[in-house]
Design an enzyme around this catalytic site. Structure first.
Site, PDB file in Angstrom:
ATOM      1  N   SER A  14      22.521  64.418  31.187  1.00 51.49           N
ATOM      2  CA  SER A  14      21.634  65.581  30.862  1.00 51.49           C
ATOM      3  C   SER A  14      20.490  64.656  31.276  1.00 51.49           C
ATOM      4  O   SER A  14      19.328  65.507  31.755  1.00 51.49           O
ATOM      5  CB  SER A  14      22.207  66.407  29.188  1.00 51.49           C
ATOM      6  OG  SER A  14      21.248  65.109  28.018  1.00 51.49           O
ATOM      7  N   MET A  91      25.546  53.506  29.905  1.00 43.25           N
ATOM      8  CA  MET A  91      26.219  52.303  28.800  1.00 43.25           C
ATOM      9  C   MET A  91      26.924  50.916  28.830  1.00 43.25           C
ATOM     10  O   MET A  91      28.122  50.900  28.282  1.00 43.25           O
ATOM     11  CB  MET A  91      26.784  53.453  28.150  1.00 43.25           C
ATOM     12  CG  MET A  91      26.461  54.684  27.391  1.00 43.25           C
ATOM     13  SD  MET A  91      24.591  54.862  26.346  1.00 43.25           S
ATOM     14  CE  MET A  91      25.837  54.047  24.757  1.00 43.25           C
ATOM     15  N   ARG A  92      26.031  50.058  30.064  1.00 45.77           N
ATOM     16  CA  ARG A  92      26.303  48.922  30.794  1.00 45.77           C
ATOM     17  C   ARG A  92      25.447  47.658  30.042  1.00 45.77           C
ATOM     18  O   ARG A  92      24.197  48.295  30.505  1.00 45.77           O
ATOM     19  CB  ARG A  92      26.746  48.576  32.277  1.00 45.77           C
ATOM     20  CG  ARG A  92      28.219  49.745  32.378  1.00 45.77           C
ATOM     21  CD  ARG A  92      29.273  49.257  31.360  1.00 45.77           C
ATOM     22  NE  ARG A  92      29.686  48.036  31.030  1.00 45.77           N
ATOM     23  CZ  ARG A  92      30.635  47.129  31.040  1.00 45.77           C
ATOM     24  NH1 ARG A  92      31.699  48.188  30.098  1.00 45.77           N
ATOM     25  NH2 ARG A  92      31.321  45.883  30.902  1.00 45.77           N
ATOM     26  N   LEU A  94      22.766  45.055  30.977  1.00 50.23           N
ATOM     27  CA  LEU A  94      22.575  44.402  32.653  1.00 50.23           C
ATOM     28  C   LEU A  94      21.996  42.797  31.848  1.00 50.23           C
ATOM     29  O   LEU A  94      21.567  42.423  31.245  1.00 50.23           O
ATOM     30  CB  LEU A  94      21.475  44.700  33.042  1.00 50.23           C
ATOM     31  CG  LEU A  94      22.257  46.828  33.422  1.00 50.23           C
ATOM     32  CD1 LEU A  94      20.678  47.650  33.954  1.00 50.23           C
ATOM     33  CD2 LEU A  94      22.995  46.606  34.520  1.00 50.23           C
ATOM     34  N   HIS A 110      16.216  55.288  25.430  1.00 49.67           N
ATOM     35  CA  HIS A 110      17.096  54.949  23.858  1.00 49.67           C
ATOM     36  C   HIS A 110      16.893  55.859  23.206  1.00 49.67           C
ATOM     37  O   HIS A 110      15.554  56.466  22.632  1.00 49.67           O
ATOM     38  CB  HIS A 110      16.692  53.206  23.703  1.00 49.67           C
ATOM     39  CG  HIS A 110      17.620  52.746  22.060  1.00 49.67           C
ATOM     40  ND1 HIS A 110      18.289  52.075  22.617  1.00 49.67           N
ATOM     41  CD2 HIS A 110      16.956  52.825  21.611  1.00 49.67           C
ATOM     42  CE1 HIS A 110      18.920  52.024  21.541  1.00 49.67           C
ATOM     43  NE2 HIS A 110      18.458  52.446  20.660  1.00 49.67           N
ATOM     44  N   THR A 142      14.070  45.106  30.419  1.00 53.83           N
ATOM     45  CA  THR A 142      13.602  43.192  30.890  1.00 53.83           C
ATOM     46  C   THR A 142      15.726  42.856  30.433  1.00 53.83           C
ATOM     47  O   THR A 142      15.879  44.145  29.802  1.00 53.83           O
ATOM     48  CB  THR A 142      13.135  42.592  29.704  1.00 53.83           C
ATOM     49  OG1 THR A 142      13.203  43.453  28.459  1.00 53.83           O
ATOM     50  CG2 THR A 142      11.128  43.201  30.108  1.00 53.83           C
ATOM     51  N   LEU A 145      17.796  43.710  25.451  1.00 56.66           N
ATOM     52  CA  LEU A 145      18.100  44.850  25.299  1.00 56.66           C
ATOM     53  C   LEU A 145      17.856  45.911  24.060  1.00 56.66           C
ATOM     54  O   LEU A 145      16.882  45.461  23.111  1.00 56.66           O
ATOM     55  CB  LEU A 145      20.278  44.660  24.357  1.00 56.66           C
ATOM     56  CG  LEU A 145      20.044  45.810  24.286  1.00 56.66           C
ATOM     57  CD1 LEU A 145      21.322  46.459  25.982  1.00 56.66           C
ATOM     58  CD2 LEU A 145      21.475  44.871  23.100  1.00 56.66           C
ATOM     59  N   ASP A 146      17.487  47.183  24.896  1.00 55.50           N
ATOM     60  CA  ASP A 146      16.305  47.832  24.510  1.00 55.50           C
ATOM     61  C   ASP A 146      14.967  47.297  24.377  1.00 55.50           C
ATOM     62  O   ASP A 146      14.458  47.780  23.243  1.00 55.50           O
ATOM     63  CB  ASP A 146      17.340  48.634  23.125  1.00 55.50           C
ATOM     64  CG  ASP A 146      18.719  48.838  23.683  1.00 55.50           C
ATOM     65  OD1 ASP A 146      18.716  49.704  25.057  1.00 55.50           O
ATOM     66  OD2 ASP A 146      19.108  49.326  22.683  1.00 55.50           O
ATOM     67  N   GLN A 174      14.113  66.183  22.578  1.00 55.42           N
ATOM     68  CA  GLN A 174      12.435  65.762  23.580  1.00 55.42           C
ATOM     69  C   GLN A 174      12.695  64.908  24.019  1.00 55.42           C
ATOM     70  O   GLN A 174      12.373  64.036  25.027  1.00 55.42           O
ATOM     71  CB  GLN A 174      12.198  64.668  21.509  1.00 55.42           C
ATOM     72  CG  GLN A 174      12.383  65.487  20.856  1.00 55.42           C
ATOM     73  CD  GLN A 174      10.804  66.896  20.512  1.00 55.42           C
ATOM     74  OE1 GLN A 174       9.735  66.061  21.631  1.00 55.42           O
ATOM     75  NE2 GLN A 174      11.016  67.934  20.296  1.00 55.42           N
TER      76      GLN A 174
HETATM   77  C1  GAR Z   1      20.919  59.603  25.753  1.00 63.00           C
HETATM   78  O1  GAR Z   1      21.247  59.893  24.207  1.00 63.00           O
HETATM   79  C2  GAR Z   1      20.104  58.435  26.045  1.00 63.00           C
HETATM   80  O2  GAR Z   1      19.130  58.140  24.598  1.00 63.00           O
HETATM   81  C3  GAR Z   1      21.656  57.633  25.118  1.00 63.00           C
HETATM   82  O3  GAR Z   1      22.608  58.309  25.618  1.00 63.00           O
HETATM   83  C4  GAR Z   1      22.377  59.521  25.663  1.00 63.00           C
HETATM   84  C5  GAR Z   1      22.349  59.908  26.874  1.00 63.00           C
HETATM   85  O4  GAR Z   1      22.753  61.240  27.391  1.00 63.00           O
HETATM   86  N1  GAR Z   1      21.580  56.163  26.083  1.00 63.00           N
HETATM   87  C6  GAR Z   1      21.370  55.062  24.782  1.00 63.00           C
HETATM   88  O5  GAR Z   1      21.963  55.106  23.182  1.00 63.00           O
HETATM   89  C7  GAR Z   1      21.356  53.920  25.984  1.00 63.00           C
HETATM   90  N2  GAR Z   1      21.020  52.678  24.840  1.00 63.00           N
HETATM   91  P1  GAR Z   1      22.823  62.130  28.645  1.00 63.00           P
HETATM   92  O6  GAR Z   1      23.608  61.281  29.525  1.00 63.00           O
HETATM   93  O7  GAR Z   1      23.270  62.991  28.319  1.00 63.00           O
HETATM   94  O8  GAR Z   1      21.373  61.980  28.822  1.00 63.00           O
END
Ligand code: GAR
Length: 198
Positions: A14, A91-92, A94, A110, A142, A145-146, A174
């Site tokens: 999304s 969600m990997r 790096l 994030h 960087t 992580l996060d 948001q």
């Molecule tokens: C989102 O909420 C994003 O912030 C999170 O995964 C979701 C993906 O939704 N990302 C993480 O948690 C990365 N650490 P989407 O595929 O609908 O954009």
């Protein structure tokens, strides 16, 4: 010349949709490819429906060899010659080898107000801590992580009776405002942090 933007996803995409749809008109960026590590990611169809090329690099065959997976990702990306990468629900983790190569040219979104709640289950952790505010962050990627310089944050009030799901839904709204706004500015060379409230 427009900045060529690659978007990495693992799921519904999304945020990716918001980024792709924002890159029109006088926007200084244009999507060049959407890459997923998950072949069934719903976002792949959404990218194709928008005429954006897609690539799938599954991580499973690399059995935890992250550097080898990233080499395959780099090889798949090369023909598209991206200037920037946007991680959008990718969600990997790096390695430093990959993030160093893209230092200053890779963004991530994030679902927390970093530096709070790096990693997973951010909404449940914010609720368990009794936070009155939660939200999301776009930052440069960087090796840690996060982490990395913050380019924008959007705050969301935690409401009485919120569950991780209801809170996640409001944070996602948001995310969809924040990420395109930050990307547009970043493509134009502006790294001044953006602050939004719901
Ligand atoms: C989102 O909420 C994003 O912030 C999170 O995964 C979701 C993906 O939704 N990302 C993480 O948690 C990365 N650490 P989407 O595929 O609908 O954009």
């Amino acid at each position: 010349m427009s900045r060529r933007v690659a978007v990495f996803i693992s799921g519904s995409g999304s945020n990716m949709v918001q980024l792709l749809d924002s890159m029109t008109g006088d926007h200084p960026g244009r999507p060049c490819v959407v890459l997923s590590n998950e072949p069934t990611a719903a976002g792949l169809d959404k990218a194709q429906a928008r005429g954006v090329a897609t690539e799938i690099i599954r991580h499973q065959p690399f059995s935890g060899d992250r550097a080898a997976f990233e080499s395959a990702v780099s090889a798949a990306l090369a023909p598209y010659a991206p200037d920037l990468i946007c991680l959008a629900g990718f969600m990997r983790k790096l390695t430093g080898g990959f993030t160093d190569q893209w230092q200053g040219r890779m963004l991530n979104i994030h679902p927390s107000l970093l530096p709070k709640y790096k990693g997973l289950n951010t909404h449940a952790r914010a609720l368990a801590a009794g936070d009155s505010q939660h939200g999301c962050t776009v930052h440069e990627v960087t090796a840690a992580l996060d982490d990395g310089p913050i380019l924008g944050q959007a705050k969301v009030p935690v409401l009485e009776g919120d569950t991780p799901d209801t809170l996640a839904d409001r944070v996602l709204v948001q995310e969809h405002r924040l990420y395109p706004m930050v990307l547009r500015r970043f493509c134009a060379g502006d790294r001044t942090p953006v602050h939004l409230t719901a």
